[in-house]
Scaffold this motif. Structure first.
Motif, PDB file in Angstrom:
ATOM      1  N   LYS A 115       0.827  -1.210   0.000  1.00  0.00           N
ATOM      2  CA  LYS A 115       0.000   0.000   0.000  1.00  0.00           C
ATOM      3  C   LYS A 115       0.861   1.259   0.000  1.00  0.00           C
ATOM      4  O   LYS A 115       0.544   2.251  -0.668  1.00  0.00           O
ATOM      5  CB  LYS A 115      -0.931   0.002   1.210  1.00  0.00           C
ATOM      6  CG  LYS A 115      -2.007  -1.070   1.179  1.00  0.00           C
ATOM      7  CD  LYS A 115      -2.904  -0.979   2.400  1.00  0.00           C
ATOM      8  CE  LYS A 115      -4.002  -2.037   2.373  1.00  0.00           C
ATOM      9  NZ  LYS A 115      -4.874  -1.967   3.569  1.00  0.00           N
ATOM     10  N   ILE A 116       1.947   1.216   0.759  1.00  0.00           N
ATOM     11  CA  ILE A 116       2.825   2.381   0.819  1.00  0.00           C
ATOM     12  C   ILE A 116       3.499   2.628  -0.531  1.00  0.00           C
ATOM     13  O   ILE A 116       3.601   3.769  -0.992  1.00  0.00           O
ATOM     14  CB  ILE A 116       3.880   2.201   1.931  1.00  0.00           C
ATOM     15  CG1 ILE A 116       3.202   2.347   3.299  1.00  0.00           C
ATOM     16  CG2 ILE A 116       5.017   3.206   1.792  1.00  0.00           C
ATOM     17  CD1 ILE A 116       4.095   2.046   4.468  1.00  0.00           C
ATOM     18  N   MET A 117       3.911   1.572  -1.178  1.00  0.00           N
ATOM     19  CA  MET A 117       4.615   1.720  -2.454  1.00  0.00           C
ATOM     20  C   MET A 117       3.705   2.273  -3.543  1.00  0.00           C
ATOM     21  O   MET A 117       4.165   2.985  -4.441  1.00  0.00           O
ATOM     22  CB  MET A 117       5.208   0.387  -2.892  1.00  0.00           C
ATOM     23  CG  MET A 117       6.277  -0.170  -1.954  1.00  0.00           C
ATOM     24  SD  MET A 117       7.610   0.980  -1.557  1.00  0.00           S
ATOM     25  CE  MET A 117       8.347   1.247  -3.161  1.00  0.00           C
ATOM     26  N   VAL A 118       2.412   1.949  -3.488  1.00  0.00           N
ATOM     27  CA  VAL A 118       1.463   2.486  -4.485  1.00  0.00           C
ATOM     28  C   VAL A 118       0.733   3.710  -3.942  1.00  0.00           C
ATOM     29  O   VAL A 118      -0.193   4.220  -4.558  1.00  0.00           O
ATOM     30  CB  VAL A 118       0.449   1.412  -4.917  1.00  0.00           C
ATOM     31  CG1 VAL A 118       1.162   0.245  -5.570  1.00  0.00           C
ATOM     32  CG2 VAL A 118      -0.406   0.932  -3.747  1.00  0.00           C
ATOM     33  N   LYS A 119       1.167   4.166  -2.739  1.00  0.00           N
ATOM     34  CA  LYS A 119       0.627   5.372  -2.096  1.00  0.00           C
ATOM     35  C   LYS A 119      -0.885   5.267  -1.885  1.00  0.00           C
ATOM     36  O   LYS A 119      -1.658   6.181  -2.200  1.00  0.00           O
ATOM     37  CB  LYS A 119       0.992   6.611  -2.914  1.00  0.00           C
ATOM     38  CG  LYS A 119       2.498   6.788  -3.040  1.00  0.00           C
ATOM     39  CD  LYS A 119       2.895   8.037  -3.783  1.00  0.00           C
ATOM     40  CE  LYS A 119       4.421   8.159  -3.841  1.00  0.00           C
ATOM     41  NZ  LYS A 119       4.877   9.355  -4.568  1.00  0.00           N
ATOM     42  N   ASN A 120      -1.278   4.121  -1.340  1.00  0.00           N
ATOM     43  CA  ASN A 120      -2.677   3.887  -0.990  1.00  0.00           C
ATOM     44  C   ASN A 120      -3.072   4.786   0.182  1.00  0.00           C
ATOM     45  O   ASN A 120      -2.271   5.039   1.081  1.00  0.00           O
ATOM     46  CB  ASN A 120      -2.874   2.407  -0.619  1.00  0.00           C
ATOM     47  CG  ASN A 120      -4.329   2.036  -0.455  1.00  0.00           C
ATOM     48  OD1 ASN A 120      -4.980   2.485   0.470  1.00  0.00           O
ATOM     49  ND2 ASN A 120      -4.834   1.206  -1.346  1.00  0.00           N
ATOM     50  N   GLU A 121      -4.307   5.252   0.200  1.00  0.00           N
ATOM     51  CA  GLU A 121      -4.748   6.202   1.225  1.00  0.00           C
ATOM     52  C   GLU A 121      -5.352   5.527   2.463  1.00  0.00           C
ATOM     53  O   GLU A 121      -5.793   6.210   3.384  1.00  0.00           O
ATOM     54  CB  GLU A 121      -5.785   7.161   0.622  1.00  0.00           C
ATOM     55  CG  GLU A 121      -5.226   8.036  -0.491  1.00  0.00           C
ATOM     56  CD  GLU A 121      -6.272   8.969  -1.061  1.00  0.00           C
ATOM     57  OE1 GLU A 121      -7.443   8.834  -0.673  1.00  0.00           O
ATOM     58  OE2 GLU A 121      -5.913   9.830  -1.891  1.00  0.00           O
ATOM     59  N   LYS A 146      -6.895   9.691   8.297  1.00  0.00           N
ATOM     60  CA  LYS A 146      -6.527  10.125   6.953  1.00  0.00           C
ATOM     61  C   LYS A 146      -5.206  10.891   6.976  1.00  0.00           C
ATOM     62  O   LYS A 146      -4.321  10.653   6.143  1.00  0.00           O
ATOM     63  CB  LYS A 146      -7.632  11.000   6.365  1.00  0.00           C
ATOM     64  CG  LYS A 146      -7.347  11.479   4.953  1.00  0.00           C
ATOM     65  CD  LYS A 146      -8.483  12.333   4.419  1.00  0.00           C
ATOM     66  CE  LYS A 146      -8.169  12.833   3.004  1.00  0.00           C
ATOM     67  NZ  LYS A 146      -9.250  13.705   2.487  1.00  0.00           N
ATOM     68  N   GLN A 147      -5.063  11.804   7.937  1.00  0.00           N
ATOM     69  CA  GLN A 147      -3.825  12.569   8.062  1.00  0.00           C
ATOM     70  C   GLN A 147      -2.656  11.661   8.453  1.00  0.00           C
ATOM     71  O   GLN A 147      -1.526  11.851   7.987  1.00  0.00           O
ATOM     72  CB  GLN A 147      -4.005  13.682   9.085  1.00  0.00           C
ATOM     73  CG  GLN A 147      -4.987  14.765   8.644  1.00  0.00           C
ATOM     74  CD  GLN A 147      -5.163  15.860   9.689  1.00  0.00           C
ATOM     75  OE1 GLN A 147      -4.474  15.874  10.703  1.00  0.00           O
ATOM     76  NE2 GLN A 147      -6.090  16.782   9.434  1.00  0.00           N
TER      77      GLN A 147
END
Length: 289
Positions: free
Chosen positions: A203-209, A233-234
């Motif tokens: 998720k971090i690598m694809v910048k998942n929210e 979210k923040q």
């Protein structure tokens, strides 16, 4: 065996066979014309009675040689065609199909997989790449029929996968430490999930929210705290931002791209080999008819 440059050249000629053949005919005619011009001024005195005898002998010799060479050529070409088509069906095509299947999976379903298999095994819930064909080929006689340049490409390909896996482990560990540092600084808590880094690295690598949403809902924080949706979210945004500053994450991104580049190069090479055999030995033009 063919190397890649010769393969590319031959493939171009077979794709443009009519133009190549025409150019060759024109070249032969030009050479013949030059030779004719060179010998046209030479005076040769031969008894006319010998012309018939010499012509008959030359005709018989040339005819016999042409017949012999033609039969040998046809036989050898049939053997080459049979061997090439066999290699295509048992080596190149299975490799190409598997690589394309994994490419689609990596491009869409699982860009940064935790698992990569090199032997046949049940697929996981989230699909992971399985590279089994090359492993089987290396264990039987087909390996002896693989061009050297293709073997070298597979060695580089496997090296790129190993580099990816090493960098994935390092990045996952650093990400877990970074997330807990952020949780400690912001909320004086930490996540109790042991493999948190492995679970969220994709998720971090694809910048998942939605990195921490499920873990907050599961009460996986110690001590437990209540966090609003806006704060979550923040928190996710901060995690992505700070984790992408980690050298190990940057290295993982770089090694993933090298892996994909190596895989893409293999796909292109195998495609050229298959097309070359189709055009040369199976006379497949690739057009509808």
């Amino acid at each position: 065996m063919l190397n890649q440059k010769i393969l590319k050249t031959n493939l171009w000629f077979y794709k443009h066979k009519k133009i190549s053949t025409l150019a060759l005919i024109v070249l032969i005619l030009l050479i013949g014309l030059i030779i004719f011009k060179l010998f046209s001024n030479v005076e040769v005195t031969i008894n006319s009675s010998w012309f018939g005898v010499i012509g008959a002998v030359i005709g018989a010799l040339v005819g016999g040689m042409v017949t012999l060479f033609a039969s040998v050529y046809v036989h050898n070409n049939q053997l080459k065609a049979k061997s090439a088509v066999h290699r295509k069906n048992t080596i190149y095509k299975p490799l190409y199909d598997e690589l394309m299947e994994n490419k689609i999976l990596l491009d869409n379903e699982n860009p940064y997989p935790r698992y990569i298999s090199f032997r046949e095994a049940p697929q996981t819930l989230i699909g992971h790449p399985q590279y089994t064909v090359w492993e089987r080929i290396k264990k039987d006689s087909r390996y002896l029929q693989v061009p050297t340049f293709l073997t070298s490409k597979f060695e580089c390909f496997y090296e790129s996968i190993n580099n990816y896996r090493k960098s994935l482990d390092k990045a996952a560990n650093d990400v877990q430490i970074q997330i807990n540092e952020i949780l400690q600084n912001e909320y004086q808590t930490e996540c109790t999930i042991q493999n948190l880094g492995e679970s969220v690295i994709n998720k971090i690598m694809v910048k998942n929210e939605k990195i921490m949403d499920s873990y907050v809902d599961m009460y996986a924080l110690n001590p437990r705290i209540e966090i609003s949706q806006e704060d979550v979210k923040q928190l996710n945004e901060k995690i992505v931002l700070q984790c992408w500053e980690l050298e190990s994450v940057k290295e993982l991104y770089k090694n993933k791209n090298k892996w994909m580049a190596s895989q893409g190069d293999l796909v292109e090479t195998l495609k050229d080999l298959i097309l070359y055999i189709n055009l040369k030995y199976e006379k497949q033009s690739g057009k509808y008819y």
